[in-house]
Write an enzyme that holds these catalytic residues in place. Structure first.
Site: not given
Ligand code: IVH
Length: 718
Positions: A44, A46, A48, A93-94, A127, A129, A131, A186, A237, A325, A430, A433, A448, A454
């Site tokens: 890696d 080399a 870079d 995040s969720l 709804e 999620k 990716d 997204e 969303y 999930k 360890c 060290c 350790c 260390c």
């Molecule tokens: S709602 C305050 N709705 O999931 C919450 N998030 O794990 C706002 N994501 O950062 C997020 N689909 O990037 C929401 N239908 C959906 C989503 C969604 C994907 C992502 C989003 C968030 C992450 C959290």
């Protein structure tokens, strides 16, 4: 000397052109070997070095940049190229849930928080999620002004120019849109578009692992024209700041986004029971392979926005939403070896080295084995896991990968165990060290004991120090830290955080020049020193987090920074604090102050006090303070309300809200909520049935109000 051997700044234009051609071909060939053949032939470092040399020559001879230049192709664009954008409202995040029962618990906890009786209707949206990557699009006067990535949630990267090339994102909003609105959603790529793109790119050698990386890489292009050629899409969303309310329910607002010209997901439904949520989840799960883009679960959100507001947030995620999930993807492969990684606190983590295997579209070569008990088939509470089966080198194992989580080994295939395999013996020294590694009573990790001697711990501490949510110094990655740590020349050596900030001066005074060191070059050195200098003024909470004190993660660092405002005040208090010894001891005033910070408990307070009373640590901090300025925590965002700064006690029955909601509301309004009445109490909110606390308050002459009066008082501030 051939051009390939010459330092960049000694090349003639003709030689530079030759070199760029050679580098383009060589990089493309190595990309092909790495991504398509899965058989890289150079390290890696080399690799870079080739890219760095290419970039340096291009910087000196911009007119010679080739159309097939590796710098125009994807690959991690240098971060920082896209300026920072502070989100007007954080991008959260969720939380995740994994089973039907978890969903029931989630719904029950929402109902409890809202103090909803069993027959009261509570509607959720459900709804897919997506990716992809979350994006915040800010419109002012109905024109797109900024597009920013999520980043760390409070600051993202400005990608406006690239976002403008996505056809699905409107440049203008219709008349009925408010003056200010941040539409969030997204950015993603469909699977078929991703495959076609990879096919096109295969000719140039560099391909993406999955649609998500492909979308991310396409957005991180320095040239928006490249982004334009990429099939990026967007689903709206959620939203951030708005100059006026957008509607009454989640569902209506998202529909409104649809009216404004955004794509919204047509698999979003309203559900009025847990069973309805689960039904939709399982329907989407069954359809998953036929949905043309990647999804990794189903998101549930409380539909009514007034309820969302009441529910509010925990530190990183809303209480009113969760992500259910899908089950993680699994694959079978062979365990080739077990390595031990030593972390900054000395924790020794076993890492599985695997025969490369594709799990859900990503090649996995390493997986975590958690700790020695896990390898032996023993769980956290001493119970057998995998029916007590241990894991041995040579075993055929089942690897699981879920989302961004580090892959893990779930089980072995007993029938495939080689006859001569031996149980794995966890080292008691360890590996770095050689110090003894001990496992304390009741702990799962072996550590350790090398502490300051260390080098693995020291390197990990430095890596933490420069990491993204700490000092965030670009150009100081794992490899560079290791290089500086082990540098023989004292002018280049970095052993403690302060050394980073004296590096430039030390090497300027010395005969050794960093730019002549393999893997560095004039441009990268200049950038590195620039990045270091940029960090000489650092936010309090980042600074505190960077110190790597046990239990002080980002959230606790922020809590402490908000309370103490200045680093000096925190340090002084921690140094003066006396940790209570045994029960009846309450500690001195300094201790009580730390222990009383909202959200900070005894364990954290103790770690903090111990850290600042250890002379080695003080030396490190003092040396650092001679180099950097810690900025006071900004008081912005501090709420001013009739109860801010007050200590409030809730007692007796509350009728309109649960105790949890009352507490969250008071804290949001800047009050401190306490469980007991004392001279420090400013206000007691008493409901029917209040007893001893009410009596105590009356005796101490503390103001007492009822729930009704509480709402009257804070009403306008909700
Ligand atoms: S709602 C305050 N709705 O999931 C919450 N998030 O794990 C706002 N994501 O950062 C997020 N689909 O990037 C929401 N239908 C959906 C989503 C969604 C994907 C992502 C989003 C968030 C992450 C959290």
């Amino acid at each position: 000397m051939s051009p390939a051997e010459k330092p960049v700044d000694q090349l003639t234009p003709e030689e530079a052109g030759e070199e760029l051609a050679r580098l383009a071909a060589e990089i493309a060939e190595n990309d092909r070997l790495y991504h398509l053949e899965d058989a890289p032939v150079i390290s890696d470092a080399a690799y870079d070095a080739l890219r760095i040399r290419n970039a340096e020559i291009e910087a000196l001879f911009p007119e010679l940049v080739r159309v097939d230049s590796p710098s125009l192709k994807v690959g991690p664009a240098p971060t920082g190229t896209f300026g920072p954008v502070v989100h007007a409202r954080p991008m959260l995040s969720l939380d995740n849930v994994f089973s039907d029962d978890d969903v029931r618990d989630f719904v029950a906890s929402v109902r409890r928080f809202l103090a909803f009786p069993p027959d009261q209707e509570l509607v959720f949206t459900a709804e897919p999620k997506i990716d992809g990557l979350s994006m915040s699009l800010r419109y002012e006067r109905r024109r797109l002004v900024t597009a920013a990535t999520r980043g760390d949630g409070s600051t993202g990267e400005n990608v406006t120019a690239n976002i403008r090339t996505i056809k699905e994102i409107p440049e203008r909003l219709p008349e009925d849109a408010p003056d200010v609105v941040e539409v969030r959603g997204e950015v993603y790529m469909r699977r078929d578009d991703f495959m076609a793109l990879n096919q096109r790119m295969a000719e140039t050698g560099r391909v993406f692992a999955n649609p998500r990386n492909s979308a991310a890489g396409s957005l991180r292009q320095l040239d928006p024209e490249i982004t334009r050629s990429r099939p990026l899409k967007f689903f709206a969303y959620a939203w951030g700041e708005t100059s006026e309310p957008l509607g009454k329910t989640q569902y209506d607002v998202v529909r409104r986004f649809g009216d404004w010209g955004f794509k919204v997901n047509d698999r979003m439904v309203r559900c009025d029971s847990v069973e309805a949520l689960l039904k939709h989840y399982h329907a989407i799960e069954a359809e998953r392979a036929d949905i043309p883009y990647d999804i990794d679960g189903v998101v549930y959100k409380v539909d009514r926005l007034d309820l969302q507001e009441r529910l509010g947030f925990r530190s990183r995620s809303p209480r009113w939403a969760t992500a259910h999930k899908f089950a993680a993807e699994k694959a079978m492969t062979v365990l080739n070896g077990i390595d031990i990684q030593v972390g900054r606190t000395g924790a020794m983590t076993p890492v599985a080295r695997l025969e490369p295997v594709t799990v859900g579209g990503v090649v996995v070569t390493n997986a975590t084995l958690h700790n020695e008990d896990y390898i032996r088939g023993i769980g956290n509470t001493g119970q057998p896991i995998r029916d007590g089966r241990d894991i041995r080198v040579g075993d055929t194992v089942i690897v699981q990968r879920a989302g961004d989580v580090i892959p893990q080994i779930l089980d072995i295939v007993p029938e495939k165990r080689p006859a001569d395999s031996k149980p794995y013996v966890f080292p008691d020294r360890c590996p770095v060290c050689g110090s003894h590694a001990v496992r304390e009573e009741g702990e799962a990790v072996r550590r350790c004991t090398g502490g300051l001697i260390c080098s693995a711990q020291a390197v990990e501490r430095l890596r933490h120090f420069v990491s993204r949510n700490a000092f965030d110094i670009e150009g100081l990655g794992e490899k560079q830290i290791e290089f500086f740590f082990n540098a023989e020349d004292p002018a280049l050596r970095v052993r403690s955080p302060a050394d980073i900030f004296t590096l430039k001066e030390r090497q300027e005074r010395s005969l050794t020049k960093l730019e002549n060191v393999d893997g560095f070059g004039a441009v990268s050195v200049r950038k590195l020193f620039g990045a270091i200098d940029d960090r000489r003024n650092i936010e309090f909470s980042r600074f505190l987090y960077a110190l790597g004190i046990r239990h002080i993660g980002e959230t606790n660092a922020k809590r402490l920074a908000r309370h103490f405002i200045g680093f000096a005040a925190l340090m002084e208090t921690a140094r003066a604090a006396e940790i209570p010894e045994g029960k009846g001891d309450k500690g001195n005033a300094a201790w009580q102050e730390i222990n009383g910070v909202n959200g900070i408990g005894g364990v954290v307070a103790e770690a903090l006090v111990e850290f600042f009373n250890e002379s080695h640590n003080l030396e490190v901090v003092d040396a650092l303070l001679a180099q950097v300025k810690v900025l006071d925590e900004e008081r912005v965002g501090e709420v001013s309300s009739p109860v801010s700064g007050k200590t409030v006690v809730f007692t007796g029955a509350l009728e309109k809200m649960s105790r949890d909601e009352a507490k969250a509301m008071a804290e949001r309004l800047g009050a401190k909520v306490s469980g007991s009445v004392s001279k420090k109490t400013d206000l007691v909110v008493a409901g029917p049935g209040a007893g001893s606390k009410l009596k105590q308050a009356t005796e101490l002459g503390i103001e007492v109000i009822d729930e009704e009066q509480w709402f009257e008082r804070v009403g306008n501030n909700l």
